[in-house]
Design a protein around this motif. Sequence first.
Motif, PDB file in Angstrom:
ATOM      1  N   TYR A  21       0.896  -1.021  -0.088  1.00  0.00           N
ATOM      2  CA  TYR A  21      -0.112  -0.043   0.017  1.00  0.00           C
ATOM      3  C   TYR A  21       0.933   1.288  -0.014  1.00  0.00           C
ATOM      4  N   PHE A  22       1.996   1.201   0.953  1.00  0.00           N
ATOM      5  CA  PHE A  22       2.749   2.435   1.205  1.00  0.00           C
ATOM      6  C   PHE A  22       3.941   1.960   1.609  1.00  0.00           C
ATOM      7  N   ALA A  23       5.159   2.621   1.074  1.00  0.00           N
ATOM      8  CA  ALA A  23       6.310   2.485   1.669  1.00  0.00           C
ATOM      9  C   ALA A  23       6.998   3.552   1.929  1.00  0.00           C
ATOM     10  N   PRO A  24       7.603   3.907   3.235  1.00  0.00           N
ATOM     11  CA  PRO A  24       8.061   5.239   3.703  1.00  0.00           C
ATOM     12  C   PRO A  24       9.393   5.639   2.904  1.00  0.00           C
ATOM     13  N   ASN A  25      10.263   4.678   2.482  1.00  0.00           N
ATOM     14  CA  ASN A  25      11.541   4.996   1.863  1.00  0.00           C
ATOM     15  C   ASN A  25      11.614   4.500   0.516  1.00  0.00           C
TER      16      ASN A  25
END
Length: 317
Positions: free
Chosen positions: A76-80
């Motif tokens: 869904y979402f990866a911070p890096n």
Amino acid sequence: MGLTIGVDIGGTKIAAGVVDEEGNILSTHKVPTPGTPDGIVDAIAAAVEGARAGHEIVGVGIGAAGYVNRQRSTVYFAPNIDWRNEPLKEKVEARVGLPVVVENDANAAAWGEYKFGAGKGHRNVICITLGTGLGGGIIIGNELRRGHFGVAAEFGHIRMVPDGLLCGCGSQGCWEQYASGRALVRYAMQRANATPENAELLLGLGDGTPEGIEGKHISMAARQGDPVAVDSYRELARWAGAGLADLASLFDPSAFIVGGGLSDEGELVLDPIRKSYKRWLVGGNWRPVAEVIAAQLGNEAGLVGAADLAREPDPIM
């Protein structure tokens, strides 16, 4: 089920390893981590192909830092990494021709420790990783618990301090702002700036300024009794133990497994965490108290865990 490959996506390298059903790594292959999302997919495929040479492989498990859906297919979402609803399973399967599952990297590390490391013999454990940030995993009744949407156990973003320090996630007061490698360095810098006479050894290991302090300096100085370095570890442990006490109220595990880079310091960090945990645990003087133990697999936990989870066909959420 046969041999599987676990993939660990790091900031500088992507490692793939062939793992048997006993958690033994039979071969590995590493490639540099590219700077683009598509480049990372290519690198994962290259690492898998390099590791699988000479082995009959039945599946691939990928540990990804980010929110992974319950079907273990989409990030869904990866911070890096610039992954937003990234169909990672589909893309990698098309490249390697093997069944692929995608798992949150902290979940994968937690499973590796539970199955093959410090968690052996336990049915109910909570794992936390104290590294640059703070992550974790939940194993209850011998099952990895991912939550309804697949994104449970994001412990680092529990709000510990209302309107507290700004976190990279956009919220304020998150646990990882107070119990992580970044927090430890911040504590040491602040204390060295306020009382440099108590940080002579610590400052001497860097460039002589508080701004030059690094995590490795704090560890070295604390082991030699530097007051600021020791006090910085105590502050981190105070917050880490308080968070574990909250998790005990939620999950009542038999053990907390502490992994990540900070766990490499052993009793320097674990002993004060235990004391803080007992201090903040409700009813701690009268109730059974979970063990707080060090992880055993080190940097291999995520790779081994991801490989083993590739054998899990229908996960319990």
